[in-house]
Motif scaffolding. Structure first.
Motif, PDB file in Angstrom:
ATOM      1  N   ARG B 188       0.846  -1.197   0.000  1.00  0.00           N
ATOM      2  CA  ARG B 188       0.000   0.000   0.000  1.00  0.00           C
ATOM      3  C   ARG B 188       0.880   1.245   0.000  1.00  0.00           C
ATOM      4  N   PHE B 189       1.980   1.191   0.758  1.00  0.00           N
ATOM      5  CA  PHE B 189       2.919   2.320   0.745  1.00  0.00           C
ATOM      6  C   PHE B 189       3.605   2.430  -0.617  1.00  0.00           C
ATOM      7  N   LEU B 190       4.013   1.279  -1.134  1.00  0.00           N
ATOM      8  CA  LEU B 190       4.693   1.292  -2.424  1.00  0.00           C
ATOM      9  C   LEU B 190       3.769   1.844  -3.499  1.00  0.00           C
ATOM     10  N   GLU B 191       2.489   1.450  -3.434  1.00  0.00           N
ATOM     11  CA  GLU B 191       1.537   1.915  -4.440  1.00  0.00           C
ATOM     12  C   GLU B 191       1.301   3.423  -4.307  1.00  0.00           C
ATOM     13  N   ALA B 192       1.221   3.893  -3.056  1.00  0.00           N
ATOM     14  CA  ALA B 192       1.012   5.326  -2.845  1.00  0.00           C
ATOM     15  C   ALA B 192       2.190   6.118  -3.416  1.00  0.00           C
ATOM     16  N   VAL B 193       3.397   5.658  -3.138  1.00  0.00           N
ATOM     17  CA  VAL B 193       4.590   6.360  -3.618  1.00  0.00           C
ATOM     18  C   VAL B 193       4.683   6.245  -5.147  1.00  0.00           C
ATOM     19  N   TRP B 194       4.368   5.075  -5.660  1.00  0.00           N
ATOM     20  CA  TRP B 194       4.405   4.853  -7.111  1.00  0.00           C
ATOM     21  C   TRP B 194       3.443   5.810  -7.832  1.00  0.00           C
ATOM     22  N   ARG B 195       2.224   5.923  -7.316  1.00  0.00           N
ATOM     23  CA  ARG B 195       1.245   6.826  -7.952  1.00  0.00           C
ATOM     24  C   ARG B 195       1.736   8.267  -7.911  1.00  0.00           C
ATOM     25  N   GLU B 196       2.258   8.677  -6.756  1.00  0.00           N
ATOM     26  CA  GLU B 196       2.766  10.036  -6.628  1.00  0.00           C
ATOM     27  C   GLU B 196       3.946  10.255  -7.590  1.00  0.00           C
ATOM     28  N   ALA B 197       4.817   9.247  -7.683  1.00  0.00           N
ATOM     29  CA  ALA B 197       6.000   9.367  -8.542  1.00  0.00           C
ATOM     30  C   ALA B 197       5.599   9.464 -10.012  1.00  0.00           C
ATOM     31  N   LEU B 198       4.583   8.703 -10.411  1.00  0.00           N
ATOM     32  CA  LEU B 198       4.137   8.787 -11.807  1.00  0.00           C
ATOM     33  C   LEU B 198       3.642  10.202 -12.121  1.00  0.00           C
ATOM     34  N   TRP B 199       2.921  10.809 -11.185  1.00  0.00           N
ATOM     35  CA  TRP B 199       2.484  12.196 -11.400  1.00  0.00           C
ATOM     36  C   TRP B 199       3.676  13.137 -11.554  1.00  0.00           C
ATOM     37  N   LEU B 200       4.675  12.978 -10.693  1.00  0.00           N
ATOM     38  CA  LEU B 200       5.818  13.904 -10.731  1.00  0.00           C
ATOM     39  C   LEU B 200       6.561  13.803 -12.058  1.00  0.00           C
ATOM     40  N   VAL B 201       6.687  12.577 -12.580  1.00  0.00           N
ATOM     41  CA  VAL B 201       7.358  12.413 -13.871  1.00  0.00           C
ATOM     42  C   VAL B 201       6.462  12.962 -14.980  1.00  0.00           C
ATOM     43  N   LYS B 202       5.196  12.599 -14.937  1.00  0.00           N
ATOM     44  CA  LYS B 202       4.246  13.035 -15.982  1.00  0.00           C
ATOM     45  C   LYS B 202       4.156  14.562 -16.033  1.00  0.00           C
ATOM     46  N   ASP B 203       4.165  15.193 -14.875  1.00  0.00           N
ATOM     47  CA  ASP B 203       4.044  16.657 -14.833  1.00  0.00           C
ATOM     48  C   ASP B 203       5.387  17.356 -15.045  1.00  0.00           C
ATOM     49  N   THR B 257       0.057  15.948  -1.734  1.00  0.00           N
ATOM     50  CA  THR B 257       0.176  14.764  -2.575  1.00  0.00           C
ATOM     51  C   THR B 257      -0.967  14.814  -3.573  1.00  0.00           C
ATOM     52  N   LYS B 258      -0.739  14.143  -4.697  1.00  0.00           N
ATOM     53  CA  LYS B 258      -1.766  14.111  -5.744  1.00  0.00           C
ATOM     54  C   LYS B 258      -2.707  12.946  -5.508  1.00  0.00           C
ATOM     55  N   LEU B 259      -2.586  12.293  -4.362  1.00  0.00           N
ATOM     56  CA  LEU B 259      -3.174  10.975  -4.293  1.00  0.00           C
ATOM     57  C   LEU B 259      -4.668  10.949  -4.100  1.00  0.00           C
ATOM     58  N   MET B 260      -5.291  12.088  -4.133  1.00  0.00           N
ATOM     59  CA  MET B 260      -6.743  12.063  -4.237  1.00  0.00           C
ATOM     60  C   MET B 260      -7.111  11.631  -5.659  1.00  0.00           C
ATOM     61  N   ASP B 261      -6.136  11.526  -6.505  1.00  0.00           N
ATOM     62  CA  ASP B 261      -6.324  11.382  -7.934  1.00  0.00           C
ATOM     63  C   ASP B 261      -5.368  10.284  -8.423  1.00  0.00           C
ATOM     64  N   VAL B 262      -5.670   9.659  -9.531  1.00  0.00           N
ATOM     65  CA  VAL B 262      -4.817   8.600 -10.064  1.00  0.00           C
ATOM     66  C   VAL B 262      -4.416   8.959 -11.496  1.00  0.00           C
ATOM     67  N   PRO B 263      -3.107   8.902 -11.820  1.00  0.00           N
ATOM     68  CA  PRO B 263      -2.718   9.244 -13.200  1.00  0.00           C
ATOM     69  C   PRO B 263      -3.239   8.208 -14.197  1.00  0.00           C
ATOM     70  N   GLU B 264      -3.533   8.669 -15.396  1.00  0.00           N
ATOM     71  CA  GLU B 264      -4.015   7.746 -16.428  1.00  0.00           C
ATOM     72  C   GLU B 264      -2.827   6.962 -16.978  1.00  0.00           C
ATOM     73  N   PHE B 265      -3.018   5.658 -17.127  1.00  0.00           N
ATOM     74  CA  PHE B 265      -1.913   4.790 -17.535  1.00  0.00           C
ATOM     75  C   PHE B 265      -1.868   4.700 -19.059  1.00  0.00           C
ATOM     76  N   THR B 266      -1.138   5.607 -19.697  1.00  0.00           N
ATOM     77  CA  THR B 266      -1.103   5.665 -21.161  1.00  0.00           C
ATOM     78  C   THR B 266       0.245   5.166 -21.686  1.00  0.00           C
ATOM     79  N   ASP B 267       0.298   4.856 -22.976  1.00  0.00           N
ATOM     80  CA  ASP B 267       1.565   4.482 -23.608  1.00  0.00           C
ATOM     81  C   ASP B 267       2.601   5.593 -23.468  1.00  0.00           C
ATOM     82  N   GLU B 268       2.111   6.802 -23.587  1.00  0.00           N
ATOM     83  CA  GLU B 268       3.031   7.942 -23.454  1.00  0.00           C
ATOM     84  C   GLU B 268       3.722   7.960 -22.093  1.00  0.00           C
ATOM     85  N   LEU B 269       2.926   7.701 -21.047  1.00  0.00           N
ATOM     86  CA  LEU B 269       3.498   7.695 -19.709  1.00  0.00           C
ATOM     87  C   LEU B 269       4.528   6.566 -19.584  1.00  0.00           C
ATOM     88  N   VAL B 270       4.182   5.401 -20.124  1.00  0.00           N
ATOM     89  CA  VAL B 270       5.108   4.263 -20.066  1.00  0.00           C
ATOM     90  C   VAL B 270       6.410   4.616 -20.793  1.00  0.00           C
TER      91      VAL B 270
END
Lengths: 490, 490
Positions: B188-203, B257-270
């Protein structure tokens, strides 16, 4: 001449900055209206003095002076770096920056330890906005290298470079964030984990101790050296990062965190957490926990230093800067051959002591072996030469342990060449704390081929450099204890 | 007789379990329909063999056998522990448990490596639901101690205790979660950090490398040893956990944290993440990164072992179990006095080697000093005696380095008493890899008072035990090299 930093606001963070600067040889001028500030900073300095200096294998410069001042104007006078660590209220920050900028050098860096405010918020209404930047450190500031450096759009480009170079010289790692964001980067992760952890405790899934164990026995120790993405890159295996993401992508939609939601901050929740924390850690005082933490950080960081990785690679980079231009960075031709060679000047690190409370016996040989390595480097047997296939192997060692030494002591090793010809190198090391002789190390080495693992002659350059010292040292007095056998009468 | 584990599903996680069991002396029976399974598990075993055995200062038992089987029924036969690590699809998990339970011992533990499913979901429709429990490990399974053990409401109480004892004997830490929850705790911690990290990279706030640095140079290394709550307890200072929470409570409402929200998992993000990861870590192959990671984990865990803290305290607890009932745990009266005493049997750890690729010279003395400590313990100079104020200090040491040894080798040290009377103790250690003599260590020690730091007589019990060995060893041949001085003709 010593450089000068001003620390505005003491406490744990301001005190940590003061310690980091002072132990790196800066004079530190402190302003804090709290009458307890001097005591508090003194306590942080106590912790820092026992842990920071032994992190590197080269002694830090002489400690700078810490002085306390009754006004911001007086404190910032002549300071190259001004670090603000006042309470997290924007009105207090603004009035503090106002007072700083009235009195400080316009070329000084003004860093803010804020964990939450963006630089644009801090800079509002400032006389010189470009001078103010977020420089957010992590506790304990004297040991952890990370500083989030966020200058914002108004940041002065030249001053940013000065700030980065200064932080690096302090053994810190400036993480320069080009876009500002609430809470910068690291605290966003901490906040996400904190929110999730509060839910887990509140919902009775796990106690504070179980959560800490879930972190430190698992991903915590992974993250200490590789962080998140590199860890997952490895976990993804040869299939790579895309494969890893594809595998875990769908989980983004799953209810694997509560963080769409925020727990309510009630007295009950505070009591629950505080009570569990007492049960978990109450057997230790905060002072004891600080020392345990610092011992752990020192041993892990020194371990990573030997691997030249992560926080340890930063220490090696800092050490290289520290050696440059000193006797500890010189080559044979730059050193006189008629007296013993200084081959180490280092601080006994925290993790070199044993249950008897003094430096443990194998670390004497560790220090002597490092001194031998340094002497090899001096005569040209350096990393590049070793990669090319030659090295010295130690055949025999005799150590006399003459006196005790404790963590934090600065020790020096001088090296005398007893014999240096062909494949043979016979060295005599003496280890001292100031004038006090602590130990002697007599070492007999043979030059080898790393391919055959057998004795082989060194390069002509190395032999010439060695012979120069051997001849120069031939006129020195014979060391007391040379050639001694155990059991022989003293 | 060796115990037997079955591993259903190979790959990185199943292979890690196989390695953990086999290196702790269990026979391991593997079922995996992947024709590459044997190669893949062999690769994990290669990594595990080079890193796990040196974690403790006592050698692990002889490695168990790994066999590969063509059916689940054949693999689980005779197994005490069956570990399921098949893909994360509930239908596959259910059919796997069905096949396991048709053939296995009803008293065996069936552990699931699932990172997401709750035990109640896994147990649905099972013949014996109480036998199936989540046993979720962390990669690399052969090094990291954490296992989340979640039996669910249907879990068999006796079997849970068996599972906990078994995991502890493997050097693991069973975190027994009494309430089930999606993704257990750590993920759960890893997922929270992962979601936040994806936002930071995406933004575009930070790259993958900057995020990893923000973690490993700051809170990662804190969390490796204390986790989240204990770290904050220390940060809160004497004012305590309540004060800390009050200070940071309001931040719960802030947009940290952005974690009220979930980034969209797109090819671009990958592509963005994968590209940044290549730029960050692409200079190393996955195999190299695995070895770097394992070197780092070993050095940090061994550092914590010396501090008896966190993951290192777990190693000490495991080692105590391993010593019990063996010569390495015995006291003087249980050991014959007419032959040299076995004082060490250990595996050379990964972090004991140097740039020459072999065990570095100071670690010879480290191993000899540990052997001296063990001999002191044998004659009664143990931790309790030392706390009461007596100990032995080494005055003089002579080491002959006779042959090289590499990480992963099992070395043994035997100790002969040359002189033992009054305050004096003169020891002769020989270090061997099987029959090959690697080094000798001649050590002269004096018993001291830890109060005066001066020589003082030992207790009568210690002197008697020492004299018994001295007299018994007087008839042994004189060791070759005893009393040698450096420079004397060989």
């Amino acid at each position: 001449m010593a450089r000068t930093a001003a620390v505005i606001g003491g406490g744990v963070i301001g005190g940590g900055w003061a310690a980091r600067f002072a132990l790196n040889g800066w004079n530190v001028r402190v302003y804090d209206p709290d009458p307890e500030a001097e005591r508090k900073i003194g306590e942080v300095m106590g912790n820092a003095r026992r842990s920071l200096p032994g992190l590197t294998d080269v002694a830090l410069p002489a400690e700078g002076a810490i002085s306390f001042h009754s006004s911001i104007a007086e404190a910032v006078e002549g300071a190259e770096w001004i670090q603000e660590s006042v309470p997290e209220r924007l009105d207090i920050k603004h009035s503090t920056f106002g007072a700083i900028q009235q009195a400080c050098d316009p070329d000084a860096v003004i860093g803010s330890s804020t964990s939450g405010f963006k630089p644009s918020e801090l800079q509002e209404g400032a006389a010189r906005p470009g001078q103010i930047m977020v420089a957010h450190p992590f506790n304990p500031v004297y040991l952890l290298p990370l500083v989030e450096l966020v200058p914002g759009d108004a940041g002065d480009a030249a001053l940013i470079e000065v700030a980065k170079a200064t932080l690096s010289s302090l053994g810190m790692y400036p993480l320069h964030l080009r876009k500002e964001i609430d809470a910068h980067v690291a605290d966003r992760f901490l906040e996400a984990v904190w929110r999730e952890a509060l839910w887990l405790v509140k919902d009775g899934i796990a106690t504070t101790e179980e959560i800490d164990n879930a972190i430190r026995y698992g991903f915590g120790i992974r993250w200490a050296q590789m962080g998140l993405f590199e860890t997952y890159r490895v976990a993804g295996g040869e299939a790579g990062m895309k494969h890893f993401m594809a595998q875990f992508g769908p989980a983004l939609k799953w209810p694997w965190t509560k963080l769409m939601d925020v727990p309510e901050f009630t007295d009950e929740l505070v009591d629950l957490i505080a009570g569990q924390s007492d049960a978990q850690s109450g057997a230790y005082s905060i002072r004891e926990l600080e020392r345990i933490r610092d011992n752990n950080l020192v041993t892990m960081m020194r371990g990573l230093k030997a691997q030249d990785w992560g926080a340890g690679a930063l220490l090696n980079a800092q050490e290289k800067l520290m050696r440059a231009g000193t006797a500890l960075g010189a080559r044979a031709a730059e050193l006189p051959a008629d007296k013993p060679v200084l081959t180490a000047r280092r601080t006994v690190p925290l993790d070199w002591t044993d249950y008897n409370g003094h430096m443990t016996e194998s670390r004497y040989l560790h220090a002597f072996a490092d001194a031998t390595d340094r002497f090899m480097e001096i005569i040209g047997c350096d990393a590049e030469y070793i990669r090319a296939g030659g090295s010295y192997f130690t055949a025999e060692t005799h150590i006399q342990h003459l006196d005790e030494v404790h963590a934090g002591a600065v020790i020096e090793i001088t090296t005398q060449v007893i014999l240096g010809e062909g494949k043979k190198m016979h060295l005599w090391h003496e280890m001292r704390e100031a004038e006090r002789l602590l130990a002697t190390g007599e070492h007999f080495l043979l030059h080898v081929s790393l391919e055959t693992r057998k004795p082989a002659p060194p390069s002509a350059e190395i032999e010439a450099a060695l012979v120069r010292f051997a001849q120069g040292h031939a006129g020195l007095p014979r060391p007391e204890g040379l050639g001694r056998a155990i059991g022989a009468a003293r």
